[in-house]
Design a protein around this motif. Structure first.
Motif, mmCIF file in Angstrom:
data_model
loop_
_atom_site.group_PDB
_atom_site.id
_atom_site.type_symbol
_atom_site.label_atom_id
_atom_site.label_comp_id
_atom_site.label_asym_id
_atom_site.label_seq_id
_atom_site.Cartn_x
_atom_site.Cartn_y
_atom_site.Cartn_z
ATOM 1 N N PRO A 140 15.598 58.583 71.798
ATOM 2 C CA PRO A 140 16.786 59.114 71.129
ATOM 3 C C PRO A 140 16.539 60.538 70.647
ATOM 4 O O PRO A 140 15.506 60.833 70.061
ATOM 5 C CB PRO A 140 16.989 58.165 69.939
ATOM 6 C CG PRO A 140 16.222 56.937 70.279
ATOM 7 C CD PRO A 140 15.079 57.380 71.149
ATOM 8 N N CYS A 141 17.475 61.409 70.920
ATOM 9 C CA CYS A 141 17.385 62.805 70.512
ATOM 10 C C CYS A 141 18.631 63.146 69.711
ATOM 11 O O CYS A 141 19.746 62.883 70.145
ATOM 12 C CB CYS A 141 17.258 63.708 71.746
ATOM 13 S SG CYS A 141 17.013 65.433 71.335
ATOM 14 N N HIS A 142 18.423 63.723 68.546
ATOM 15 C CA HIS A 142 19.531 64.005 67.623
ATOM 16 C C HIS A 142 19.592 65.488 67.318
ATOM 17 O O HIS A 142 18.594 66.190 67.393
ATOM 18 C CB HIS A 142 19.323 63.236 66.304
ATOM 19 C CG HIS A 142 19.003 61.801 66.511
ATOM 20 N ND1 HIS A 142 19.954 60.846 66.729
ATOM 21 C CD2 HIS A 142 17.808 61.166 66.569
ATOM 22 C CE1 HIS A 142 19.367 59.663 66.882
ATOM 23 N NE2 HIS A 142 18.076 59.843 66.788
ATOM 24 N N ARG A 177 19.299 68.023 74.334
ATOM 25 C CA ARG A 177 19.418 66.643 73.832
ATOM 26 C C ARG A 177 19.648 65.684 74.998
ATOM 27 O O ARG A 177 18.996 64.642 75.098
ATOM 28 C CB ARG A 177 20.559 66.541 72.822
ATOM 29 C CG ARG A 177 20.759 65.108 72.314
ATOM 30 C CD ARG A 177 21.878 64.997 71.325
ATOM 31 N NE ARG A 177 23.136 65.357 71.961
ATOM 32 C CZ ARG A 177 24.284 65.488 71.328
ATOM 33 N NH1 ARG A 177 24.345 65.322 70.017
ATOM 34 N NH2 ARG A 177 25.381 65.795 71.970
ATOM 35 N N GLN A 178 20.567 66.037 75.887
ATOM 36 C CA GLN A 178 20.856 65.196 77.044
ATOM 37 C C GLN A 178 19.626 65.071 77.951
ATOM 38 O O GLN A 178 19.308 63.991 78.447
ATOM 39 C CB GLN A 178 22.038 65.767 77.826
ATOM 40 C CG GLN A 178 22.435 64.930 79.019
ATOM 41 C CD GLN A 178 23.634 65.526 79.753
ATOM 42 O OE1 GLN A 178 24.084 66.631 79.460
ATOM 43 N NE2 GLN A 178 24.149 64.782 80.702
ATOM 44 N N LYS A 179 18.919 66.163 78.143
ATOM 45 C CA LYS A 179 17.720 66.188 78.985
ATOM 46 C C LYS A 179 16.633 65.281 78.397
ATOM 47 O O LYS A 179 16.000 64.509 79.114
ATOM 48 C CB LYS A 179 17.234 67.636 79.100
ATOM 49 C CG LYS A 179 16.219 67.900 80.168
ATOM 50 C CD LYS A 179 16.063 69.414 80.322
ATOM 51 C CE LYS A 179 15.003 69.781 81.304
ATOM 52 N NZ LYS A 179 15.352 69.473 82.693
ATOM 53 N N VAL A 180 16.432 65.340 77.085
ATOM 54 C CA VAL A 180 15.433 64.501 76.416
ATOM 55 C C VAL A 180 15.826 63.033 76.554
ATOM 56 O O VAL A 180 14.995 62.181 76.909
ATOM 57 C CB VAL A 180 15.271 64.893 74.934
ATOM 58 C CG1 VAL A 180 14.440 63.860 74.176
ATOM 59 C CG2 VAL A 180 14.654 66.274 74.809
ATOM 60 N N ASN A 181 17.094 62.726 76.294
ATOM 61 C CA ASN A 181 17.563 61.345 76.397
ATOM 62 C C ASN A 181 17.360 60.795 77.801
ATOM 63 O O ASN A 181 16.879 59.674 77.973
ATOM 64 C CB ASN A 181 19.041 61.236 76.011
ATOM 65 C CG ASN A 181 19.272 61.348 74.518
ATOM 66 O OD1 ASN A 181 18.448 60.929 73.719
ATOM 67 N ND2 ASN A 181 20.383 61.930 74.139
ATOM 68 N N GLN A 182 17.724 61.564 78.809
ATOM 69 C CA GLN A 182 17.670 61.088 80.191
ATOM 70 C C GLN A 182 16.270 61.090 80.780
ATOM 71 O O GLN A 182 15.869 60.133 81.428
ATOM 72 C CB GLN A 182 18.599 61.927 81.071
ATOM 73 C CG GLN A 182 20.061 61.708 80.775
ATOM 74 C CD GLN A 182 20.968 62.626 81.594
ATOM 75 O OE1 GLN A 182 20.520 63.570 82.220
ATOM 76 N NE2 GLN A 182 22.256 62.336 81.545
ATOM 77 N N GLU A 183 15.523 62.163 80.598
ATOM 78 C CA GLU A 183 14.229 62.296 81.270
ATOM 79 C C GLU A 183 13.069 61.654 80.518
ATOM 80 O O GLU A 183 12.117 61.183 81.125
ATOM 81 C CB GLU A 183 13.921 63.767 81.524
ATOM 82 C CG GLU A 183 14.853 64.413 82.542
ATOM 83 C CD GLU A 183 14.494 65.840 82.857
ATOM 84 O OE1 GLU A 183 13.338 66.261 82.629
ATOM 85 O OE2 GLU A 183 15.385 66.563 83.323
ATOM 86 N N GLN A 239 25.371 74.812 72.296
ATOM 87 C CA GLN A 239 25.475 74.399 73.702
ATOM 88 C C GLN A 239 24.094 74.138 74.298
ATOM 89 O O GLN A 239 23.906 73.185 75.052
ATOM 90 C CB GLN A 239 26.218 75.439 74.534
ATOM 91 C CG GLN A 239 27.722 75.426 74.324
ATOM 92 C CD GLN A 239 28.342 74.062 74.595
ATOM 93 O OE1 GLN A 239 28.784 73.389 73.678
ATOM 94 N NE2 GLN A 239 28.366 73.656 75.843
ATOM 95 N N CYS A 240 23.132 74.986 73.966
ATOM 96 C CA CYS A 240 21.762 74.803 74.473
ATOM 97 C C CYS A 240 21.134 73.540 73.885
ATOM 98 O O CYS A 240 20.419 72.806 74.582
ATOM 99 C CB CYS A 240 20.906 76.016 74.144
ATOM 100 S SG CYS A 240 21.449 77.527 74.974
ATOM 101 N N MET A 241 21.397 73.283 72.608
ATOM 102 C CA MET A 241 20.861 72.083 71.971
ATOM 103 C C MET A 241 21.468 70.830 72.597
ATOM 104 O O MET A 241 20.768 69.831 72.807
ATOM 105 C CB MET A 241 21.104 72.122 70.464
ATOM 106 C CG MET A 241 20.253 73.158 69.749
ATOM 107 S SD MET A 241 20.658 73.355 67.997
ATOM 108 C CE MET A 241 20.131 71.791 67.331
ATOM 109 N N ALA A 280 13.311 75.437 77.533
ATOM 110 C CA ALA A 280 13.492 73.987 77.630
ATOM 111 C C ALA A 280 12.281 73.320 78.281
ATOM 112 O O ALA A 280 11.857 72.242 77.848
ATOM 113 C CB ALA A 280 14.764 73.667 78.403
ATOM 114 N N LYS A 281 11.698 73.956 79.282
ATOM 115 C CA LYS A 281 10.535 73.388 79.963
ATOM 116 C C LYS A 281 9.367 73.207 78.993
ATOM 117 O O LYS A 281 8.725 72.157 78.964
ATOM 118 C CB LYS A 281 10.124 74.284 81.133
ATOM 119 C CG LYS A 281 8.955 73.755 81.923
ATOM 120 C CD LYS A 281 8.615 74.688 83.085
ATOM 121 C CE LYS A 281 7.389 74.194 83.826
ATOM 122 N NZ LYS A 281 7.011 75.091 84.907
#
Length: 119
Positions: free
Chosen positions: A115-117, A105-111, A99-101, A76-77
């Motif tokens: 938009p991450c799909h 996705r949440q990490k991309v959206n927040q940090e 689950q990893c995706m 992810a890093k």
């Protein structure tokens, strides 16, 4: 075949929808086996090219296609670093455990705030 080869699966289906627009960018990570759609896209043909998907489908490719020496199995890093460097307007995750995706996705959206799909 891996999604980066654009040989089959969701990545190929998304490519079919988006390849006709010059506003889109497709990044081919890593190695592509000769004969796959990904390897055909990486030929040095200038301008729009046609790519035969199968006996019934040939597409005109107008999107920008770039090759990036990058492992599809990065953590992810590493993926977050790549996304930051590319500064995309949208991110689509096409390969990984659900689950990893979802986590990524949440990490991309927040940090990163784009938009991450995921299919």
């Amino acid at each position: 075949a891996t999604p980066g080869m654009l040989h089959a699966g969701q990545s190929l289906e998304v490519f079919k929808l988006w390849c006709g627009s010059s506003q889109n960018l497709v990044i081919i990570p890593g190695y592509c086996v000769v004969g796959t759609v990904g390897s055909r896209l990486l030929s040095d043909a200038p301008g729009p090219q046609t790519v035969r998907i199968d006996n019934d489908v040939t597409l005109t490719v107008r999107c920008n296609v770039q090759h990036l020496s990058f492992s599809a199995h990065a953590d992810a890093k590493g993926i977050m670093q790549l996304i930051r460097q590319c500064s995309p307007r949208h991110v689509v995750l096409v390969h990984g455990e659900p689950q990893c995706m979802k986590f990524l996705r949440q990490k991309v959206n927040q940090e990163i705030g784009v938009p991450c799909h995921m299919p």
